[in-house]
Design an enzyme around this catalytic site. Sequence first.
Site, PDB file in Angstrom:
ATOM      1  N   ASN A   9      -4.125 -13.011   7.661  1.00 43.61           N
ATOM      2  CA  ASN A   9      -4.580 -12.224   6.402  1.00 43.61           C
ATOM      3  C   ASN A   9      -3.761 -10.952   6.272  1.00 43.61           C
ATOM      4  OD1 ASN A   9      -5.849 -11.091   4.257  1.00 43.61           O
ATOM      5  ND2 ASN A   9      -7.965 -10.996   5.188  1.00 43.61           N
ATOM      6  N   LYS A  11      -3.810  -9.357   3.884  1.00 46.51           N
ATOM      7  CA  LYS A  11      -4.546  -7.986   3.038  1.00 46.51           C
ATOM      8  C   LYS A  11      -3.615  -7.362   2.038  1.00 46.51           C
ATOM      9  CE  LYS A  11      -7.741  -7.692   6.817  1.00 46.51           C
ATOM     10  NZ  LYS A  11      -8.694  -6.834   7.572  1.00 46.51           N
ATOM     11  N   HIS A  96     -14.569 -12.593   2.492  1.00 38.97           N
ATOM     12  CA  HIS A  96     -14.200 -11.637   3.441  1.00 38.97           C
ATOM     13  C   HIS A  96     -14.950 -10.272   3.420  1.00 38.97           C
ATOM     14  CE1 HIS A  96     -11.757  -8.925   5.880  1.00 38.97           C
ATOM     15  NE2 HIS A  96     -11.205  -9.965   6.356  1.00 38.97           N
ATOM     16  N   GLU A  98     -14.489  -7.410   3.562  1.00 42.15           N
ATOM     17  CA  GLU A  98     -13.888  -6.273   2.730  1.00 42.15           C
ATOM     18  C   GLU A  98     -14.234  -6.596   1.265  1.00 42.15           C
ATOM     19  OE1 GLU A  98     -10.073  -6.458   4.292  1.00 42.15           O
ATOM     20  OE2 GLU A  98     -10.575  -5.328   6.232  1.00 42.15           O
ATOM     21  N   GLU A 168     -16.717 -13.194  11.473  1.00 40.16           N
ATOM     22  CA  GLU A 168     -16.150 -11.693  11.591  1.00 40.16           C
ATOM     23  C   GLU A 168     -17.170 -10.768  12.081  1.00 40.16           C
ATOM     24  OE1 GLU A 168     -13.232 -10.956   8.132  1.00 40.16           O
ATOM     25  OE2 GLU A 168     -15.163 -11.278   7.274  1.00 40.16           O
ATOM     26  N   GLY A 174     -10.197  -4.455  12.039  1.00 33.48           N
ATOM     27  CA  GLY A 174      -9.459  -3.075  12.061  1.00 33.48           C
ATOM     28  C   GLY A 174      -9.693  -2.043  12.832  1.00 33.48           C
ATOM     29  N   SER A 214      -9.671  -8.114  15.216  1.00 29.19           N
ATOM     30  CA  SER A 214      -8.736  -7.502  15.925  1.00 29.19           C
ATOM     31  C   SER A 214      -8.422  -8.326  17.305  1.00 29.19           C
ATOM     32  CB  SER A 214      -9.314  -6.065  16.513  1.00 29.19           C
ATOM     33  OG  SER A 214      -9.751  -5.157  15.564  1.00 29.19           O
TER      34      SER A 214
HETATM   35  P1  PGA Z   1      -7.877  -7.245  11.846  1.00 26.40           P
HETATM   36  O1  PGA Z   1      -8.840  -7.787  10.801  1.00 26.40           O
HETATM   37  O2  PGA Z   1      -7.353  -8.296  12.731  1.00 26.40           O
HETATM   38  O3  PGA Z   1      -7.192  -6.272  11.424  1.00 26.40           O
HETATM   39  O4  PGA Z   1      -9.228  -6.612  12.916  1.00 26.40           O
HETATM   40  C1  PGA Z   1      -9.462  -9.348  10.954  1.00 26.40           C
HETATM   41  C2  PGA Z   1     -10.179  -9.583   9.650  1.00 26.40           C
HETATM   42  O5  PGA Z   1     -10.200  -8.987   8.790  1.00 26.40           O
HETATM   43  O6  PGA Z   1     -10.897 -10.872   9.708  1.00 26.40           O
END
Ligand code: PGA
Length: 256
Positions: A9, A11, A96, A98, A168, A174, A214
């Site tokens: 992803n 983003k 997601h 976010e 998640e 992140g 992550s």
């Molecule tokens: P990240 O994002 O790998 O940067 O932690 C994962 C996600 O948004 O599902």
Amino acid sequence: MRRTLVAGNWKLNLGPGAGADLAAAIQSALAGRKLRGDVLVCPPYVTIPAVAAFAQGSPLLLGAQDCSDQAKGAFTGQVSAVMLAEAGCSHVIVAHSERRQYQRETDPLFIAKIDRAHEAGLIAVFCYGELLDERRAGRAEAVVAAQLQGVLPQLAQATADNLILAYEPVWAIGTGETATPAIAQQMHQYSRAQVAALLGADAAARMRILYGGSCKPSNARELFALSDVDGGLIGGASLDAESFLGIVEAAEEIAA
Ligand code: PGA
């Protein structure tokens, strides 16, 4: 046997130029390989055509990060699932964390988006997971249950073939934090039991549940080896060819 999926992803990163460079690097590393699992990248909308040029004829799959809940019409700024399919996408991420957080999206919207995705022939990657406060309060399972119950049974045509789940732990997105393998397995196993109750045992056995939070080359092997973890939704580590391909190799080894 569930096929693994490593999904990047991107983003709000990588315009058409930089996206084409990364897609080219991934495509050339995968060229001619018979992969045991699936590899997907989800660029920003405007980067999709540039990546489609590399995905075509390659094992690399292409998806979007979101889609409209509407099929068409006067909805400024939105992009429909049908348009994504026409542009070469096979997958779309919905819900997601976010988007839940920054766009304040909630269940009715997720249901409509996934239904539009399915009508367009896309596979939806439905994200869910608890916040740090919710985990600290001992409510992780209750939150996940509510998120799955609020959407899955309401979908018009969900199957294990057109729906993928992405757990998640929002506290691990992140942040560099990763859920311990024990937590990841427990939450995935719990999720699968929820799917069994909501969509039936067969769908639960076949549905892929990705881990998102992550995931890196250094921890991917350990996470993907867990019996209810079927791959990863990768944010930060999907922006670099070497680290993304390292995660892909971890999935390939586990699937061997
Ligand atoms: P990240 O994002 O790998 O940067 O932690 C994962 C996600 O948004 O599902």
